[in-house]
Design a protein around this motif. Structure first.
Motif, mmCIF file in Angstrom:
data_model
loop_
_atom_site.group_PDB
_atom_site.id
_atom_site.type_symbol
_atom_site.label_atom_id
_atom_site.label_comp_id
_atom_site.label_asym_id
_atom_site.label_seq_id
_atom_site.Cartn_x
_atom_site.Cartn_y
_atom_site.Cartn_z
ATOM 1 N N ILE A 22 0.850 -1.185 0.000
ATOM 2 C CA ILE A 22 0.000 0.000 0.000
ATOM 3 C C ILE A 22 0.890 1.241 0.000
ATOM 4 N N PRO A 23 0.779 2.111 -0.992
ATOM 5 C CA PRO A 23 1.603 3.328 -0.990
ATOM 6 C C PRO A 23 1.401 4.129 0.301
ATOM 7 N N GLY A 24 2.497 4.417 0.968
ATOM 8 C CA GLY A 24 2.410 5.154 2.227
ATOM 9 C C GLY A 24 2.134 4.282 3.431
ATOM 10 N N GLY A 25 1.817 3.004 3.203
ATOM 11 C CA GLY A 25 1.575 2.097 4.313
ATOM 12 C C GLY A 25 0.261 2.325 5.038
ATOM 13 N N ALA A 26 -0.611 3.155 4.473
ATOM 14 C CA ALA A 26 -1.922 3.421 5.079
ATOM 15 C C ALA A 26 -2.817 4.017 4.006
ATOM 16 N N HIS A 27 -4.113 3.987 4.236
ATOM 17 C CA HIS A 27 -5.045 4.535 3.262
ATOM 18 C C HIS A 27 -5.402 5.987 3.547
ATOM 19 N N THR A 28 -4.832 6.544 4.587
ATOM 20 C CA THR A 28 -4.962 7.962 4.912
ATOM 21 C C THR A 28 -3.597 8.436 5.364
ATOM 22 N N TYR A 29 -3.095 9.521 4.789
ATOM 23 C CA TYR A 29 -1.751 9.973 5.139
ATOM 24 C C TYR A 29 -1.616 10.280 6.621
ATOM 25 N N ALA A 30 -2.673 10.771 7.243
ATOM 26 C CA ALA A 30 -2.608 11.109 8.659
ATOM 27 C C ALA A 30 -2.444 9.884 9.549
ATOM 28 N N LYS A 31 -2.654 8.683 8.997
ATOM 29 C CA LYS A 31 -2.450 7.450 9.752
ATOM 30 C C LYS A 31 -1.082 6.819 9.483
ATOM 31 N N GLY A 32 -0.264 7.465 8.654
ATOM 32 C CA GLY A 32 1.018 6.898 8.284
ATOM 33 C C GLY A 32 1.959 6.728 9.460
ATOM 34 N N ASP A 33 2.883 5.769 9.362
ATOM 35 C CA ASP A 33 3.803 5.562 10.478
ATOM 36 C C ASP A 33 4.819 6.690 10.611
ATOM 37 N N ASP A 34 4.911 7.569 9.592
ATOM 38 C CA ASP A 34 5.772 8.747 9.730
ATOM 39 C C ASP A 34 5.193 9.763 10.707
ATOM 40 N N GLN A 35 3.927 9.576 11.088
ATOM 41 C CA GLN A 35 3.290 10.449 12.067
ATOM 42 C C GLN A 35 3.565 10.005 13.499
ATOM 43 N N TYR A 36 4.292 8.904 13.649
ATOM 44 C CA TYR A 36 4.572 8.327 14.954
ATOM 45 C C TYR A 36 6.073 8.139 15.119
ATOM 46 N N PRO A 37 6.551 8.013 16.355
ATOM 47 C CA PRO A 37 7.981 7.790 16.570
ATOM 48 C C PRO A 37 8.463 6.519 15.872
ATOM 49 N N GLU A 38 9.711 6.522 15.510
ATOM 50 C CA GLU A 38 10.277 5.388 14.778
ATOM 51 C C GLU A 38 10.125 4.095 15.567
ATOM 52 N N ASN A 39 9.601 3.063 14.889
ATOM 53 C CA ASN A 39 9.361 1.737 15.471
ATOM 54 C C ASN A 39 8.293 1.735 16.561
ATOM 55 N N LEU A 40 7.540 2.810 16.678
ATOM 56 C CA LEU A 40 6.464 2.870 17.664
ATOM 57 C C LEU A 40 5.156 3.306 17.001
ATOM 58 N N ALA A 41 4.853 2.662 15.877
ATOM 59 C CA ALA A 41 3.596 2.919 15.176
ATOM 60 C C ALA A 41 2.738 1.660 15.282
ATOM 61 N N PRO A 42 1.894 1.576 16.302
ATOM 62 C CA PRO A 42 1.114 0.348 16.494
ATOM 63 C C PRO A 42 0.142 0.102 15.354
#
Length: 442
Positions: A22-42
């Protein structure tokens, strides 16, 4: 130096699978793991009420549920039961379902400032339809959007104005003007700069700040004077401000308005509502002008989501949900502010917004917004079992959840103070900082 114990091996693996497919790893950019600390995106397994569980088995108190859409809490019984009643009756037909008129009647009873409504699946379709309708009704092409509001649509007319404008012709954004929130004089100057060119003014009627006295009424007068359509984006304010949205609370009626988010409690449904004479331009009864291709979506009237929307509206009205959201938010805001003040970071961890729609700012030693300090704060919240990209509450929270959250915030603020004293949060980040959603490069 960062000593919290939170390991998410299954979430990390799931995130790798997400990015591979999935491009971006999520279907909404605001849910992307880049919005969370590294390795802490549950990665979430399931949710119930105000709590969610990740695939690693950790439970969190959740805020900002479903990007503000799940305002009653996950798997709310009244909503689930309404959907369940429709499951065995079919979801989509070659002709309108009776559920469609029932849902429209329910919506217009809840939002009586509108005269007609059309349902869709997402907010972008509704806002873009409103813009298209305004252009058709006025014969003008230029759209004026509020520059202080972060998001209106995934469509070119808006995304072309953001740093993520790749793939959008410049000719599209040449037809966009902007105006600042709360400044009637600047808006009038903008309208005078483009005489008889502005099709509509589109804005969120309120966000993290209340509208200045007389502001929305002043916009209504400016729109009337300059012959343009006034559009309220009520995706967030709808239901959270009042059952009838911000327009119901502040008593200023737009020509068109769009709703979503809380409308379905997580089920996919949005709405475009407004004046009959405008809305009928997308119908079959207005024979005076060219037809507008307003909204025509295969799944726009899928019965399960409309049943959910009706249950949500009934629950809000009958159980006083808006008032409960405000009460919970006020308790949370007071607790967070007290905790931050007690730890000496009251000027750095700042809670803003209406009680039903709280956000927080993380400021550095110079009182400037900081993604690094946001990362530190989010790490400590996650370690304490609080998943909070914002402090937007759901009605499923209880006092125990709020008290636990405040305790975790206090612990986070103690670490925040240490980082401020060191004038360097880096040792507490354990990786890269979180990133803004809208940026030109990945």
């Amino acid at each position: 130096m960062d000593t919290e114990v939170l390991d998410l091996p299954l979430s990390r693996t799931a995130n790798e699978r997400l990015h591979a497919l999935i491009p971006g790893g999520a279907h909404t950019y605001a849910k992307g793991d880049d919005q969370y600390p590294e390795n802490l995106a549950p990665v979430i397994s399931h949710g119930s009420g105000a709590h969610v569980w990740d695939v690693d088995g950790n439970r969190y108190i959740e805020y900002g549920s479903g990007l503000r859409s799940v305002s009653l809490g996950h798997a709310h019984p009244r909503v689930i039961e309404a959907v369940r009643r429709e499951l065995g009756r079919g979801s989509n037909f070659v002709r309108p379902s009776i559920v469609e008129v029932e849902a429209a009647e329910r919506f217009l009873a809840t939002v009586p400032t509108a005269e007609m409504v059309k349902f869709a699946k997402n907010g972008s379709d509704a806002t873009s339809a409103a813009v298209r309708l305004a252009r058709a009704a006025t014969g003008r092409s230029r759209v004026a959007l509020c520059s202080d509001h972060p998001f209106f649509s995934v469509d070119d007319w808006f995304i072309g104005t953001t740093p993520m404008s790749a793939g959008i012709p410049s000719t599209t954004t040449e037809l966009i003007a902007s105006f600042p929130y709360g400044d009637l004089a600047a808006t009038e100057e903008m309208l005078a700069r483009y005489p008889d060119e502005i099709a509509c003014l589109i804005l969120e009627p309120a966000t993290h700040t209340e509208p200045p006295p007389g502001y929305l009424a002043g916009l209504r007068q400016l729109a009337d004077r300059h012959g343009c359509v006034l559009i309220f984006d009520e995706m967030i304010t709808g239901f959270r401000w009042s059952e009838a949205g911000a327009q119901g609370l502040y008593g200023v009626v737009p020509d068109l308005s769009t709703f979503g988010k809380a409308l379905g409690n997580g089920f996919a449904v949005s709405a475009l509502a407004g004046r009959r004479d405008l809305m009928e331009r997308g119908g079959l009864r207005d024979t005076t002008g060219d037809r507008v291709f307003l909204l025509s979506t295969t799944h726009g009237a899928e019965t399960h989501s409309l049943a959910a929307a009706m249950a949500v509206q009934s629950t809000y009205v009958e159980e006083g949900i808006t008032a409960r959201l405000h009460t919970l938010g006020e308790r949370l805001a007071a607790g967070v502010r007290d905790a931050a003040e007690a730890m000496g970071v009251g000027d750095h961890v700042v809670v803003r917004g209406r009680a039903s729609n709280l956000v927080f700012a993380t400021l550095d030693e110079n009182l400037q917004p900081s993604q690094q300090y946001r990362t530190l704060f989010l790490r400590r919240l996650l370690a304490g079992g609080v998943l909070a990209p914002s402090f937007v509450v759901s009605s499923a929270l209880d006092d125990e959840d709020i008290d636990r959250t405040v305790d975790v915030v206090a612990q986070a603020c103690a670490v925040y103070r240490k980082a401020l004293d060191a004038a360097d949060p880096t040792p507490w980040l354990a990786g890269r900082a979180v990133k803004p959603v809208f940026r030109r490069l990945a």
